[in-house]
Write a protein that holds these residues in place. Structure first.
Motif, PDB file in Angstrom:
ATOM      1  N   GLY A 108       5.213  38.452  76.104  1.00 39.47           N
ATOM      2  CA  GLY A 108       4.965  38.000  77.213  1.00 39.47           C
ATOM      3  C   GLY A 108       3.244  38.011  77.256  1.00 39.47           C
ATOM      4  O   GLY A 108       2.585  38.451  76.216  1.00 39.47           O
ATOM      5  N   ASP A 149       0.313  33.396  83.925  1.00 36.71           N
ATOM      6  CA  ASP A 149       1.640  33.878  84.534  1.00 36.71           C
ATOM      7  C   ASP A 149       2.194  32.542  85.388  1.00 36.71           C
ATOM      8  O   ASP A 149       1.561  32.356  86.261  1.00 36.71           O
ATOM      9  N   HIS A 171      12.174  30.115  81.013  1.00 36.14           N
ATOM     10  CA  HIS A 171      11.232  31.000  80.577  1.00 36.14           C
ATOM     11  C   HIS A 171      10.028  30.104  79.649  1.00 36.14           C
ATOM     12  O   HIS A 171      10.558  29.253  79.108  1.00 36.14           O
ATOM     13  N   HIS A 172       9.015  30.705  79.372  1.00 36.67           N
ATOM     14  CA  HIS A 172       8.074  30.124  78.734  1.00 36.67           C
ATOM     15  C   HIS A 172       7.556  28.844  79.222  1.00 36.67           C
ATOM     16  O   HIS A 172       6.620  28.032  78.543  1.00 36.67           O
ATOM     17  N   GLY A 202       9.814  39.959  86.498  1.00 35.00           N
ATOM     18  CA  GLY A 202      10.529  38.860  85.788  1.00 35.00           C
ATOM     19  C   GLY A 202      11.784  39.613  85.107  1.00 35.00           C
ATOM     20  O   GLY A 202      11.972  40.856  84.837  1.00 35.00           O
ATOM     21  N   ASN A 203      12.769  38.951  84.593  1.00 37.68           N
ATOM     22  CA  ASN A 203      13.914  39.400  83.925  1.00 37.68           C
ATOM     23  C   ASN A 203      13.776  39.053  82.364  1.00 37.68           C
ATOM     24  O   ASN A 203      14.249  37.949  82.056  1.00 37.68           O
ATOM     25  N   LEU A 204      13.537  40.078  81.578  1.00 39.62           N
ATOM     26  CA  LEU A 204      13.349  39.764  80.203  1.00 39.62           C
ATOM     27  C   LEU A 204      14.888  40.297  79.502  1.00 39.62           C
ATOM     28  O   LEU A 204      14.911  41.221  78.796  1.00 39.62           O
ATOM     29  N   ASN A 207      18.384  35.775  77.655  1.00 37.75           N
ATOM     30  CA  ASN A 207      18.071  34.293  77.490  1.00 37.75           C
ATOM     31  C   ASN A 207      16.437  34.526  77.338  1.00 37.75           C
ATOM     32  O   ASN A 207      16.178  33.562  76.726  1.00 37.75           O
ATOM     33  N   TRP A 208      15.752  35.533  78.052  1.00 35.98           N
ATOM     34  CA  TRP A 208      14.174  35.377  77.533  1.00 35.98           C
ATOM     35  C   TRP A 208      14.127  35.540  76.215  1.00 35.98           C
ATOM     36  O   TRP A 208      13.110  34.826  75.598  1.00 35.98           O
ATOM     37  N   SER A 211      14.528  32.283  74.333  1.00 38.02           N
ATOM     38  CA  SER A 211      13.511  31.309  74.791  1.00 38.02           C
ATOM     39  C   SER A 211      12.414  31.721  73.991  1.00 38.02           C
ATOM     40  O   SER A 211      11.546  30.857  73.475  1.00 38.02           O
ATOM     41  N   ALA A 212      12.058  33.096  73.682  1.00 38.24           N
ATOM     42  CA  ALA A 212      10.886  33.550  72.991  1.00 38.24           C
ATOM     43  C   ALA A 212      10.929  33.001  71.593  1.00 38.24           C
ATOM     44  O   ALA A 212       9.744  32.614  70.984  1.00 38.24           O
TER      45      ALA A 212
END
Length: 285
Positions: A108, A149, A171-172, A202-204, A207-208, A211-212
Motif C-alpha cells: 500500500g 490514497d 483496489h489499486h 481499507g480491507n486488505l 481480493n486486495w 489485485s496487488a
C-alpha cells in the motif's frame, strides 16, 4: 478555470449516498459543483468502470473522487481545490494522504517509513477509536508525492487518461491513476488544507492481495517510483521488506502458490538472507 464547475464523483454501494454526506458537501463546498453519484448497488461495476462512467458524465475541469463514508471538516474546500489547480498548470492530482515512494513489491502507499509519507485525515480505527493523522508537510501546505490514497483525490481533466480497466475489483485504482498521470508529466501532490473524516479502514483481504499482484504485473515497467530524495540503498531495503510482508499476508490467507511465486522474487533482492529460508519453510510446512 474559475468559471468551470468541479465535479464530485462518488461510487455508492446503494442507489444514493447518505443524506448526511450530501448535506455535508452542500454546506462545506463553498463553490459551484456537480455531484455525480454512481449507483453500484448491484455490484456489477468495478471501481475502474464506475469512475470512468463518472468521468464521461462530468463536464468539469476538476474531477474529485470521494469515498461515500466520509465527512468534510473544511469549509470552502471546493474553492481551495480550484485555487490549487489554477496556481499550477502542471498539477495533475491532489490528495490528502500519500507517499513519496511506491515499490515494485506489492504494498500500500503507507508501506514505507513515515518521513516518506504525508497525510491530513481523521481516520476511524477499530473499537471506536479515531486519530487525526497530520504529518509530513514540514510547514508547507503541499507535499509532492508519487501516489495518493483514493479516499479523496482530485484530478485535472485529461482526455488521454482514464482509469485502467485492465485491473478489476475495487483496489489499486488510486495507485494506477497516479502512475498514469505521472507518465505524461503531471505532478502528484497532497495538501493539508482540506480535512476529511474517514469512517472505515481499507480491507486488505484476499481480493486486495490478488489485485496487488495484478497491479505489479501491469505496471512493472513503471515501478518502482520515488521522489529524488530517496537513495538506492533505502529503496532496496524497502523492496525486500514489502515483499516479505506481502508473502506473510499471502500465507495468512493460505495462498501458498502465490506465496511461493513471491518468494522467488524475494530471493532475487537478497539471495543470502536467512529470512528467505525461514519463510520458504512456512510455505511448505
Amino acid at each position: 478555470m474559475r468559471k468551470t464547475r468541479v465535479s464530485i464523483i462518488i461510487c455508492s454501494r446503494s442507489r444514493n449516498i447518505s443524506f448526511e454526506l450530501e448535506l455535508n458537501i452542500r454546506e462545506t463546498a463553498g463553490f459551484e459543483y456537480d455531484l455525480i453519484v454512481l449507483d453500484n448497488s448491484k455490484n456489477d461495476l468495478s471501481i475502474f468502470q464506475a469512475y470512468n462512467q463518472g468521468i464521461e458524465k462530468s463536464k468539469a475541469e476538476v474531477i474529485c473522487f470521494v469515498h461515500e463514508d466520509v465527512l468534510f471538516h473544511t469549509k470552502n474546500w471546493v474553492s481551495i481545490l480550484v485555487d490549487l489547480f489554477e496556481r499550477d498548470e502542471n498539477l495533475g492530482i491532489i490528495g490528502i494522504a500519500g507517499s513519496q515512494i511506491k515499490t515494485k513489491s506489492p504494498s500500500g502507499w503507507w508501506n514505507c517509513p513515515e518521513p516518506y509519507r504525508s497525510a491530513n485525515l481523521i481516520q476511524h480505527l477499530d473499537q471506536g477509536r479515531k486519530e487525526h493523522w497530520n504529518y509530513g508537510f514540514n510547514d508547507k501546505k503541499l507535499s509532492q508525492m508519487v501516489v495518493v490514497d483514493g479516499v479523496f483525490m482530485a484530478l485535472r481533466r485529461n482526455s488521454e487518461i482514464r482509469f485502467n480497466e485492465a485491473l478489476s475489483g475495487f483496489h489499486h485504482y488510486d495507485l494506477s491513476i497516479c502512475l498514469d498521470y505521472s507518465r505524461i508529466g503531471y505532478d502528484i501532490m497532497v495538501t493539508n488544507q482540506i480535512l476529511i473524516e474517514h469512517f472505515s479502514l481499507g480491507n486488505l483481504d484476499r481480493n486486495w492481495s490478488k489485485s496487488a499482484i495484478e497491479f505489479e504485473k501491469i505496471y512493472s515497467k513503471s515501478l518502482p517510483v520515488r521522489t529524488h530524495e530517496i537513495s538506492e540503498k533505502a529503496l532496496d531495503r524497502l523492496e525486500y521488506a514489502n515483499r516479505f510482508i506481502f508473502i506473510e499476508k499471502l500465507l495468512s490467507y493460505k495462498m501458498f502458490d502465490l506465496a511461493f511465486e513471491q518468494w522467488m522474487k524475494l530471493i532475487q533482492i537478497k539471495p543470502l538472507s536467512r529470512q528467505n529460508f525461514l519463510i520458504l519453510k512456512s510455505i511448505f510446512k
